[in-house]
Design a protein around this motif. Structure first.
Motif, short mmCIF file in Angstrom:
data_model
loop_
_atom_site.label_atom_id
_atom_site.label_comp_id
_atom_site.label_asym_id
_atom_site.label_seq_id
_atom_site.Cartn_x
_atom_site.Cartn_y
_atom_site.Cartn_z
N SER A 372 -11.86 -8.23 2.96
CA SER A 372 -11.74 -6.85 2.45
C SER A 372 -12.71 -6.66 1.28
N ARG A 373 -12.89 -7.70 0.44
CA ARG A 373 -13.86 -7.58 -0.66
C ARG A 373 -15.28 -7.50 -0.09
N ILE A 374 -15.56 -8.33 0.90
CA ILE A 374 -16.90 -8.36 1.50
C ILE A 374 -17.25 -7.01 2.13
N CYS A 375 -16.26 -6.40 2.83
CA CYS A 375 -16.53 -5.14 3.54
C CYS A 375 -16.41 -3.93 2.62
N SER A 376 -15.93 -4.13 1.38
CA SER A 376 -15.76 -2.96 0.50
C SER A 376 -17.13 -2.36 0.19
N GLU A 377 -17.15 -1.05 0.09
CA GLU A 377 -18.38 -0.30 -0.21
C GLU A 377 -19.50 -0.61 0.78
N SER A 378 -19.15 -0.77 2.04
CA SER A 378 -20.18 -1.03 3.06
C SER A 378 -21.20 0.10 3.12
N ALA A 379 -20.78 1.33 2.83
CA ALA A 379 -21.72 2.45 2.90
C ALA A 379 -22.83 2.29 1.86
N ALA A 380 -22.52 1.68 0.72
CA ALA A 380 -23.56 1.45 -0.29
C ALA A 380 -24.38 0.22 0.07
N GLN A 432 -15.24 6.60 2.33
CA GLN A 432 -14.24 6.32 3.37
C GLN A 432 -13.90 7.53 4.25
N SER A 433 -13.70 8.72 3.63
CA SER A 433 -13.28 9.84 4.46
C SER A 433 -14.42 10.31 5.38
N GLU A 434 -15.67 10.32 4.88
CA GLU A 434 -16.80 10.72 5.75
C GLU A 434 -16.96 9.71 6.90
N LEU A 435 -16.82 8.43 6.55
CA LEU A 435 -16.98 7.39 7.59
C LEU A 435 -15.90 7.57 8.66
N HIS A 436 -14.68 7.79 8.20
CA HIS A 436 -13.56 7.91 9.15
C HIS A 436 -13.75 9.14 10.04
N GLU A 437 -14.12 10.25 9.41
CA GLU A 437 -14.27 11.50 10.16
C GLU A 437 -15.33 11.37 11.25
N ASN A 446 -20.04 9.19 21.91
CA ASN A 446 -20.15 7.80 21.47
C ASN A 446 -21.29 7.54 20.47
N LEU A 447 -22.04 8.58 20.10
CA LEU A 447 -23.04 8.40 19.03
C LEU A 447 -22.60 9.10 17.73
N ALA A 448 -21.34 9.60 17.71
CA ALA A 448 -20.91 10.44 16.58
C ALA A 448 -21.06 9.74 15.21
N PHE A 449 -20.74 8.46 15.16
CA PHE A 449 -20.80 7.75 13.87
C PHE A 449 -22.21 7.79 13.27
N LEU A 450 -23.20 7.79 14.17
CA LEU A 450 -24.61 7.76 13.71
C LEU A 450 -25.07 9.09 13.13
N SER A 451 -24.19 10.12 13.22
CA SER A 451 -24.58 11.42 12.67
C SER A 451 -24.61 11.39 11.14
N LEU A 452 -24.11 10.31 10.53
CA LEU A 452 -24.19 10.18 9.07
C LEU A 452 -25.62 9.76 8.71
N THR A 453 -26.51 10.76 8.69
CA THR A 453 -27.94 10.43 8.54
C THR A 453 -28.30 9.87 7.17
N SER A 454 -27.43 10.13 6.14
CA SER A 454 -27.77 9.54 4.84
C SER A 454 -27.66 8.02 4.91
N LEU A 455 -26.92 7.49 5.89
CA LEU A 455 -26.82 6.04 6.06
C LEU A 455 -27.76 5.54 7.16
#
Ligand code: NAD
Length: 494
Positions: A372-380, A432-437, A446-455
């Motif tokens: 959980s520590r390793i995966c924390s802040e994965s978006a950053a 977390q909420s953007e990732l979850h949404e 099936n490509l929805a997650f990739l719509s987070l273009t800032s990542l």
């Protein structure tokens, strides 16, 4: 008996204690943020140097800026600033060293002027920092200085009543400027790419708002060496305290436990001298960039590979995950096939040995690092650690299949918040909420997650990536799917 200068005489011979005369050591370094990592890393290097005469001017005075540091100050003071460093090797061997390089500690909330005076004192040649990424006060999206922070607003308007590290450093440098003294070096030891450049940019942004002439003086006189730092240092636990009492009958209220591996690669740019850290195992280089890239793409990305795949499977710690042969094989294949082709050969580093050592470090059963520590802040973390590798491989026409499954696992992890056995996962992320949404739309797109273009940038338009990604996501979301079966397929496609 409690640990202090006097009780050193009663230590058993297997404990390494300061052999040098601590009363002759002066504080040439003032360190802000005396956490576990500083005590396992920089303070340990200085302790090694002090064993041979000639470095007495390079002792350390610790500084705690936060109210939370009161307890640490009390413990260190009572122990004459001594503490035990318990080094746990992967094979189970343990080395105990009492570190004597810290000779004083100032608790800022009790006496701010004493801290400013100490920083400004002519004996202080280096002001070093481990204040965590948040201490640098930059906006994570833009990388620019955050002027909206109320503590920063206080420090800009009240130069003699600072709260933040920048407020203290600027106040001390102003005194030095006024007194005609030279500047000290500001040395970041935080895990930030180009930590020296970032510190410089933030301090100059702060000072420009407070005192333009000071900002110009800092730009012309202060040096900020970049460095890559590495030593896994978990948070101290009660069991670490109990261990020291059991091992040598002396009670240390705040021992530090760490792995045996340590690395410090430093750009040699100091404006008022420096210790010969290279005599204690550190390495001075002209440009730290390729070392940072190697560490981030192999160690930090390797942590994310094990962390996300292991979490979906249901493992809890890094050592547990990497001791599963399939996960170890997957990690090694990822490092060899998808990371190594993008890395430069580095002086003094054999990449094959570096990777072998990494797997050995991750497998250290005495360093329990939670997933959980390793995966924390994965978006950053992932854009720098993993997505950069994917982009380089796509640009070169190279394979990206191993890394792609990690992104698909991240989608599943963000969407479900539980492992494949249905156990809840502790997901910690500012996004977390953007990732979850985004992830939650996967079943219909099936490509929805990739719509987070800032990542992900334009990964959703690159068929060399999306073809693997769709297969992985479909397999992960299939009823009764098992990540280990998918990993086997990616490793050895039928
Ligand atoms: P820690 O929590 O033990 O120590 C951090 C110290 O900094 C504490 O004394 C805390 O009070 C102080 N601090 C926190 N925020 C601050 C702020 N805004 N201003 C001033 N002081 C502040 O953590 P640690 O394990 O020592 O890690 C500290 C940093 O060291 C990490 O953020 C990372 O950049 C770097 N690092 C850690 C490790 C590791 O394995 N622990 C490895 C490599 C690098």
């Amino acid at each position: 008996k409690g640990l202090n200068q006097e009780s050193l005489a009663y230590m058993p011979s297997h404990v390494d204690t300061p052999s040098y005369d601590r009363s002759k050591v002066k504080a040439g370094i003032v360190h802000i943020g005396v956490g576990g990592f500083h005590r396992a890393h920089q303070a340990m290097y200085i302790n090694e140097l002090l064993k041979t005469p000639g470095s007495e001017q390079w002792g350390i005075c610790g500084v705690g800026l936060l109210e939370a540091n009161r307890g640490l100050r009390d413990v260190l003071k009572q122990q004459d600033y001594l503490y035990t460093l318990t080094v746990r090797h992967p094979n189970g061997t343990i080395d105990n060293t009492v570190i004597g390089s810290m000779i004083d500690f100032l608790f800022a909330p009790e006496n701010k002027q004493a801290v400013i005076n100490k920083l400004a004192h002519p004996d202080t040649k280096i002001v070093s920092l481990t204040i965590t990424e948040g201490g640098y006060n930059f906006n994570p999206v833009t990388g620019e200085f955050d002027y909206a922070n109320p503590d920063i607003i206080n420090d800009i308007n009240n130069p003699n009543d600072p709260i933040t590290a920048f407020g203290y450093i600027a106040a001390a440098l102003k005194l030095r400027k006024e007194q005609g003294l030279g500047a000290f070096t500001v040395q970041s030891c935080d895990n930030i790419q180009h930590n020296g450049n970032v510190t410089r940019k933030m301090l100059l942004a702060f000072a420009a708002e407070q005192d333009a002439a000071l900002s110009e003086w800092i730009a012309a006189n202060v040096m900020f060496p970049n460095a890559m730092v590495d030593r896994i240092t978990p948070v101290s636990k009660q069991s670490d305290i109990d261990y020291v009492v059991d091992a040598y009958g002396v009670s240390d209220e705040w021992p530090i436990t760490c792995e045996s591996f340590t690395q410090w690669v430093i750009e040699d740019s100091f404006c008022d001298g420096r210790p010969n850290w290279d005599n204690a195992g550190a390495q001075f280089v002209k440009d730290v960039t390729p070392f940072e890239t190697m560490k981030i793409r192999l160690l930090n990305a390797g942590h994310s590979v094990l962390g996300l795949l292991g979490s979906v499977h249901g493992y809890g710690t890094i050592d547990e995950t990497v001791s599963d042969p399939l996960f170890a094989k997957y990690l090694r294949a990822f490092m060899d096939k998808e990371v190594t082709p993008n890395l430069e050969q580095l002086e003094g580093i054999d990449l094959e040995i570096y990777k072998d050592t990494l797997i050995e470090r991750f497998a250290n059963p005495n360093i329990k690092d939670s997933l959980s520590r390793i995966c924390s802040e994965s978006a950053a973390k992932l854009p720098k650690f993993l997505i950069a590798t994917i982009n380089e491989n796509l640009a070169q026409g190279r394979d990206v299949s191993l890394a792609t499954l990690v992104i698909a696992a991240w989608c599943f992890y963000s969407d479900k918040g539980e492992d494949e056995q249905g156990n809840t996962l502790e997901v910690i992320d500012a996004m977390q909420s953007e990732l979850h949404e985004a992830a939650a739309k996967t079943t219909t797109d099936n490509l929805a997650f990739l719509s987070l273009t800032s990542l992900f940038g334009d990964l959703n338009t690159q068929s060399a990536f999306t073809s693997h990604y769709k297969n992985n996501v479909d397999a992960l979301y299939a009823p009764a799917s098992k990540i280990k079966a998918i990993m086997k397929n990616v490793l050895e496609p039928k």
